[in-house]
Design a protein around this motif. Structure first.
Motif, PDB file in Angstrom:
ATOM      1  N   LYS A 174      15.419  14.590  -2.287  1.00 11.44           N
ATOM      2  CA  LYS A 174      15.386  14.634  -3.754  1.00 11.44           C
ATOM      3  C   LYS A 174      14.290  13.708  -4.251  1.00 11.44           C
ATOM      4  CE  LYS A 174      20.370  15.390  -4.224  1.00 11.44           C
ATOM      5  NZ  LYS A 174      20.598  16.524  -5.031  1.00 11.44           N
ATOM      6  N   VAL A 175      13.718  14.048  -5.393  1.00 10.87           N
ATOM      7  CA  VAL A 175      12.735  13.187  -6.033  1.00 10.87           C
ATOM      8  C   VAL A 175      12.972  13.231  -7.532  1.00 10.87           C
ATOM      9  CG1 VAL A 175      11.019  15.037  -6.166  1.00 10.87           C
ATOM     10  CG2 VAL A 175      10.281  12.654  -6.287  1.00 10.87           C
ATOM     11  N   ARG A 176      12.886  12.071  -8.175  1.00 12.83           N
ATOM     12  CA  ARG A 176      13.083  11.983  -9.618  1.00 12.83           C
ATOM     13  C   ARG A 176      11.730  12.019 -10.327  1.00 12.83           C
ATOM     14  NH1 ARG A 176      16.866   6.870 -10.679  1.00 12.83           N
ATOM     15  NH2 ARG A 176      15.110   5.851  -9.615  1.00 12.83           N
ATOM     16  N   LEU A 177      11.681  12.788 -11.406  1.00 12.24           N
ATOM     17  CA  LEU A 177      10.475  12.905 -12.212  1.00 12.24           C
ATOM     18  C   LEU A 177      10.788  12.558 -13.661  1.00 12.24           C
ATOM     19  CD1 LEU A 177       8.988  16.324 -10.977  1.00 12.24           C
ATOM     20  CD2 LEU A 177       8.500  14.034 -10.097  1.00 12.24           C
ATOM     21  N   LEU A 178       9.772  12.045 -14.356  1.00 15.07           N
ATOM     22  CA  LEU A 178       9.836  11.854 -15.799  1.00 15.07           C
ATOM     23  C   LEU A 178       8.723  12.676 -16.427  1.00 15.07           C
ATOM     24  CD1 LEU A 178      10.484   8.006 -16.050  1.00 15.07           C
ATOM     25  CD2 LEU A 178      12.103   9.842 -16.565  1.00 15.07           C
ATOM     26  N   LEU A 179       9.129  13.680 -17.214  1.00 10.87           N
ATOM     27  CA  LEU A 179       8.172  14.563 -17.873  1.00 10.87           C
ATOM     28  C   LEU A 179       8.000  14.079 -19.310  1.00 10.87           C
ATOM     29  CD1 LEU A 179       6.520  17.247 -17.695  1.00 10.87           C
ATOM     30  CD2 LEU A 179       8.561  18.397 -18.577  1.00 10.87           C
ATOM     31  N   ASP A 180       6.844  13.487 -19.622  1.00  9.36           N
ATOM     32  CA  ASP A 180       6.566  12.933 -20.947  1.00  9.36           C
ATOM     33  C   ASP A 180       5.761  13.932 -21.765  1.00  9.36           C
ATOM     34  OD1 ASP A 180       7.710  10.380 -20.327  1.00  9.36           O
ATOM     35  OD2 ASP A 180       5.902   9.919 -19.190  1.00  9.36           O
ATOM     36  N   VAL A 181       6.238  14.246 -22.967  1.00 10.81           N
ATOM     37  CA  VAL A 181       5.535  15.148 -23.882  1.00 10.81           C
ATOM     38  C   VAL A 181       5.295  14.392 -25.183  1.00 10.81           C
ATOM     39  CG1 VAL A 181       5.574  17.347 -25.108  1.00 10.81           C
ATOM     40  CG2 VAL A 181       6.625  17.163 -22.839  1.00 10.81           C
ATOM     41  N   THR A 182       4.022  14.199 -25.534  1.00 13.77           N
ATOM     42  CA  THR A 182       3.645  13.539 -26.779  1.00 13.77           C
ATOM     43  C   THR A 182       3.045  14.581 -27.717  1.00 13.77           C
ATOM     44  OG1 THR A 182       3.186  11.491 -25.581  1.00 13.77           O
ATOM     45  CG2 THR A 182       2.294  11.690 -27.809  1.00 13.77           C
ATOM     46  N   LEU A 183       3.639  14.707 -28.913  1.00 14.14           N
ATOM     47  CA  LEU A 183       3.266  15.761 -29.861  1.00 14.14           C
ATOM     48  C   LEU A 183       2.537  15.172 -31.059  1.00 14.14           C
ATOM     49  CD1 LEU A 183       6.774  17.284 -29.592  1.00 14.14           C
ATOM     50  CD2 LEU A 183       4.770  18.632 -29.020  1.00 14.14           C
ATOM     51  N   ASP A 184       1.591  15.944 -31.584  1.00 16.32           N
ATOM     52  CA  ASP A 184       0.908  15.534 -32.802  1.00 16.32           C
ATOM     53  C   ASP A 184       1.854  15.637 -33.995  1.00 16.32           C
ATOM     54  OD1 ASP A 184      -1.332  15.035 -31.398  1.00 16.32           O
ATOM     55  OD2 ASP A 184      -2.470  16.770 -32.101  1.00 16.32           O
ATOM     56  N   LYS A 185       1.526  14.964 -35.066  1.00 22.07           N
ATOM     57  CA  LYS A 185       2.346  14.960 -36.267  1.00 22.07           C
ATOM     58  C   LYS A 185       2.499  16.389 -36.800  1.00 22.07           C
ATOM     59  CE  LYS A 185       2.801  12.828 -40.817  1.00 22.07           C
ATOM     60  NZ  LYS A 185       2.213  11.894 -41.801  1.00 22.07           N
ATOM     61  N   GLY A 186       3.755  16.751 -37.116  1.00 21.50           N
ATOM     62  CA  GLY A 186       4.032  18.082 -37.645  1.00 21.50           C
ATOM     63  C   GLY A 186       4.329  19.114 -36.581  1.00 21.50           C
ATOM     64  N   TRP A 187       4.230  18.736 -35.299  1.00 20.57           N
ATOM     65  CA  TRP A 187       4.507  19.674 -34.211  1.00 20.57           C
ATOM     66  C   TRP A 187       5.810  19.292 -33.525  1.00 20.57           C
ATOM     67  CZ3 TRP A 187       1.614  23.957 -32.602  1.00 20.57           C
ATOM     68  CH2 TRP A 187       0.455  24.175 -33.355  1.00 20.57           C
ATOM     69  N   LYS A 188       6.455  20.279 -32.933  1.00 24.47           N
ATOM     70  CA  LYS A 188       7.730  20.053 -32.245  1.00 24.47           C
ATOM     71  C   LYS A 188       7.787  20.919 -31.001  1.00 24.47           C
ATOM     72  CE  LYS A 188      10.278  23.493 -35.046  1.00 24.47           C
ATOM     73  NZ  LYS A 188       9.289  23.754 -36.126  1.00 24.47           N
ATOM     74  N   THR A 189       8.648  20.494 -30.077  1.00 22.26           N
ATOM     75  CA  THR A 189       8.999  21.320 -28.924  1.00 22.26           C
ATOM     76  C   THR A 189      10.515  21.419 -28.883  1.00 22.26           C
ATOM     77  OG1 THR A 189       8.575  21.716 -26.568  1.00 22.26           O
ATOM     78  CG2 THR A 189       9.112  19.446 -27.218  1.00 22.26           C
ATOM     79  N   TYR A 190      11.082  22.070 -27.864  1.00 20.61           N
ATOM     80  CA  TYR A 190      12.450  22.566 -28.008  1.00 20.61           C
ATOM     81  C   TYR A 190      13.418  22.021 -26.965  1.00 20.61           C
ATOM     82  CZ  TYR A 190      10.373  25.649 -31.399  1.00 20.61           C
ATOM     83  OH  TYR A 190       9.709  26.119 -32.496  1.00 20.61           O
ATOM     84  N   TRP A 191      14.684  22.029 -27.394  1.00 18.91           N
ATOM     85  CA  TRP A 191      15.831  21.662 -26.561  1.00 18.91           C
ATOM     86  C   TRP A 191      16.186  22.845 -25.665  1.00 18.91           C
ATOM     87  CZ3 TRP A 191      21.543  22.250 -27.732  1.00 18.91           C
ATOM     88  CH2 TRP A 191      22.330  21.378 -26.951  1.00 18.91           C
TER      89      TRP A 191
END
Length: 672
Positions: A47-64
């Motif tokens: 097993k390996v643990r990962l951290l996926l970082d997403v940085t969004l510009d103002k006014g933008w969104k991503t999803y659950w």
């Protein structure tokens, strides 16, 4: 209209762009709306643990993971048959132009645990949806070297990211979820209140749930939502599988799972209360009252039908009166905002002392040395209609109810839980039904008074039976006195209790000339022995837990055990809870159960509710319990515990422990 919006959204999502490159990713041109990085831990046991970082510009969104009306959740297509478990931080709801979506703005970090057979590199392709006034979909190849060293600062970053993921246990509890047509009504409680309420549901397969309409009253949250299929047609909510959701009270977020039931009509709750009150007559905590019942039948063997009927009606009236007093006390506590539960009066020393004195006085009554009467000014007719014993019969019924309140019998817990959360008129009706159920045997005897005359004719056997009943009641008084040791100390309890027993024996000696000398000697021995033991014996160190290694119950201990992939058995007990002792002796201490509970992956947490405890009250409220015994099995694979019946069943407990066991990696769903 909604289907048209989704079609247009899918068309826009098909216009792919690429996200910014970062360490661990193949280099691509920058996208002005989202920057993605990945951090990795050192592999361990495949097993390996990962951290996926997403940085969004103002006014933008991503999803659950359940995005709502538009967009889709981020996914990774893995190479080499790898599989990942996603941990989803608490999302936010967005409303625009009549459409609702669920996701994240600014910056979000997704913790992932990847199971892989690869040894040198972990590869895959991320698909990420981002939206503002328009939506775009981006794909990015993933190529992570599986070296021996983790990314700098990974351990701290992992802990920080996981702190934002809803916990599987906590203060929030779903107390009810009922379906009516295509509408689902869910009730949840949070002891900390709902400063900023939020519920986020996962859609069942082929079904879309609407945005919940929330209503908050104190610590209770009510949510109503509807269900439709892929064509927008209503779906019968009662047929839905258990729902997964995240609840947020403004401070804590929690992952929950709830099964849907059909709405229970009020008459059904009243029927359950009636049965619960009837079963209460058979509970261990009511055994001390059995002496009074047998004594009543014994003394009425030669009475007239009218006397028998009136005496038993008086006893039933005493039971109903006590339940109405309890309803009044519960109503007052409800209006004051205090937490209430079944049997809480046994947590107070003054109540225990009063009950010990009452049982001691009943010893004199059973021995024929005292006649209990009601005050003539209270109910003169009741006190005189059936002779001198009518008041005593009324008090017997009232006293039986008070002794019964530590018990949480089957059906009783359900009825009390509903009553304590119901409007006050329904609370009173349910408590009336409980009283009717408990008094039902007495009412039946009053309807058929000939039952009392079935008893054997008076003879020497009556004296021996009376002595046994007196001993049973005297034992009840001593038991109640022993519960005062934590508050008064062992020495005062021994001295006072010894004096009470000695005085009773001395009075018996005055009524029994043939045994006067023996009883007086016994009384002296009781006083002398109690005093000697009180002054010479070491201080008690507390009740042992037998063959099981219990740890103190706390929410943090439960959370830590679940995070460590452990199964947990929670037991909330009290010194005054006889049903709890019965559960210990008949189930928990059985060899096969002890073997199951001493496995290395099982943690035992026990809460002692002998005295008021805010933490235990919150814990019981969180899981919809109104009293004890409370036993529940928690497991790392489910956010909903298996709550056991108040009277434990060995097979049910072992089955719940087996089902709570963690699954093997091969059974974990890919891209969960």
């Amino acid at each position: 209209m909604r289907m048209l919006f989704r079609s247009l959204g899918f068309l826009l999502l098909s216009l792919s762009t690429v996200c910014a490159a970062a360490p661990g990713w193949l280099p691509h041109a920058a996208d002005a709306h989202a920057q993605v990085t990945v951090r990795s831990d050192a592999p361990s046991d495949g097993k390996v643990r990962l951290l996926l970082d997403v940085t969004l510009d103002k006014g933008w969104k991503t999803y659950w993971r359940t995005p709502g009306d538009g967009g889709f959740r981020p996914t990774i297509a893995w190479a080499d048959n790898a599989a990942a478990t996603w941990h989803w931080p608490r999302p936010t709801r967005f409303d625009a132009a009549g459409f609702t979506s669920v996701g994240y703005t600014d910056r979000v970090t997704f913790p992932l645990v990847v199971t892989t057979s690869a040894t040198d590199r972990l590869q895959g392709t991320l698909t990420l949806s981002t939206c503002s006034n328009l939506c775009v979909v981006s794909t990015l190849p993933l190529d992570v070297p599986l070296g021996e060293q983790p990314t700098s600062g990974f351990a701290q970053a992992w802990s920080t990211a996981m702190a934002l993921v809803p916990s599987t246990g906590g203060r929030i509890a779903v107390t009810d979820a009922v379906a009516d047509g295509d509408t689902l009504t869910l009730t949840a409680t949070s002891p900390d209140g709902w400063q900023q309420a939020g519920l986020f549901f996962d859609n069942p397969p082929g079904v879309t749930l609407s945005e919940p309409r929330l209503n908050v009253e104190g610590n209770q949250l009510t949510a109503r939502l509807s269900a439709v299929d892929a064509h927008g047609e209503p779906v019968r909510a009662a047929g839905l599988p258990p729902l997964s959701l995240v609840a947020f009270d403004g401070v804590n977020s929690q992952q929950l799972s709830v099964a849907i039931g059909s709405p229970r009509a009020f008459w059904q709750t009243v029927a359950i209360a009636l049965v619960g009150g009837l079963i209460l007559n058979l509970m261990p905590c009511v055994l001390p009252v059995m002496g009074m019942k047998l004594a009543s039948l014994m003394t009425l063997a030669g009475s007239s039908r009218r006397q028998t009927r009136l005496r038993f009606l008086a006893t039933a009236a005493g039971m109903l009166f006590s339940f109405m007093v309890l309803a009044g006390v519960m109503s007052g506590l409800r209006l004051s905002g205090a937490w209430i539960g079944w049997g809480i009066q046994f947590q107070h020393p003054w109540f225990l002392a009063g009950m010990a004195i009452v049982t001691w006085l009943f010893c004199f009554s059973l021995a024929g040395m005292l006649t209990l009467r009601l005050p003539s000014g209270l109910t003169t007719r009741l006190a005189t209609a059936g002779g001198a014993g009518m008041g005593g019969s009324f008090l017997e019924g009232a006293f039986a109810t008070l002794l019964a309140t530590p018990c949480t019998a089957p059906f009783l817990g359900t009825a009390v839980a509903v009553a304590l959360a119901a409007p006050l008129p329904e609370l009173w009706a349910i408590f009336m039904a409980l009283g009717m159920g408990m008094s039902l045997p007495w009412l039946l005897v009053s309807l058929f008074p000939g039952v009392a005359r079935v008893m054997p004719k008076p003879g020497p056997w009556m004296g021996r039976l009376r002595a046994g009943l007196v001993a049973l009641m005297l034992g009840s008084s001593i038991w109640l006195m022993s519960l005062l040791v934590p508050d008064w100390g062992a020495r005062p309890v021994l001295i006072v209790g010894g004096a009470m027993v000695a005085f009773f024996l001395y009075r018996c000696a005055a009524r029994l000339p043939r045994h006067r000398e023996n009883l007086r000697n016994l009384a002296f021995a009781v006083v002398f022995g109690a005093g000697l033991y009180a002054f010479l014996a070491p201080a008690p160190v507390g009740r042992t837990s037998g063959p099981l290694a219990w740890q103190p119950l706390s929410q943090s201990a439960l959370d830590d055990a679940l995070k460590a992939n452990k199964r947990v058995l929670v037991d909330v007990t009290a010194d005054w809870c006889l049903n709890c002792r019965v559960n210990e002796l008949l189930v928990l201490h059985r060899p096969e159960v002890v073997d199951a509970l001493t496995q290395p992956d099982i943690v035992l947490l026990q809460g002692n509710w002998s005295r008021p405890s805010v933490e235990i009250e919150r814990f019981l409220s969180r899981y919809g319990a109104s009293g004890i015994p409370f036993n529940a099995v928690f497991g790392p694979v489910s956010s909903t515990p298996a709550v056991m019946s108040p009277l434990l069943n060995k097979d049910h407990l072992l089955t719940a422990l087996e089902r709570a066991a963690p699954r093997s990696p091969s059974k974990i769903d890919k891209d969960k």
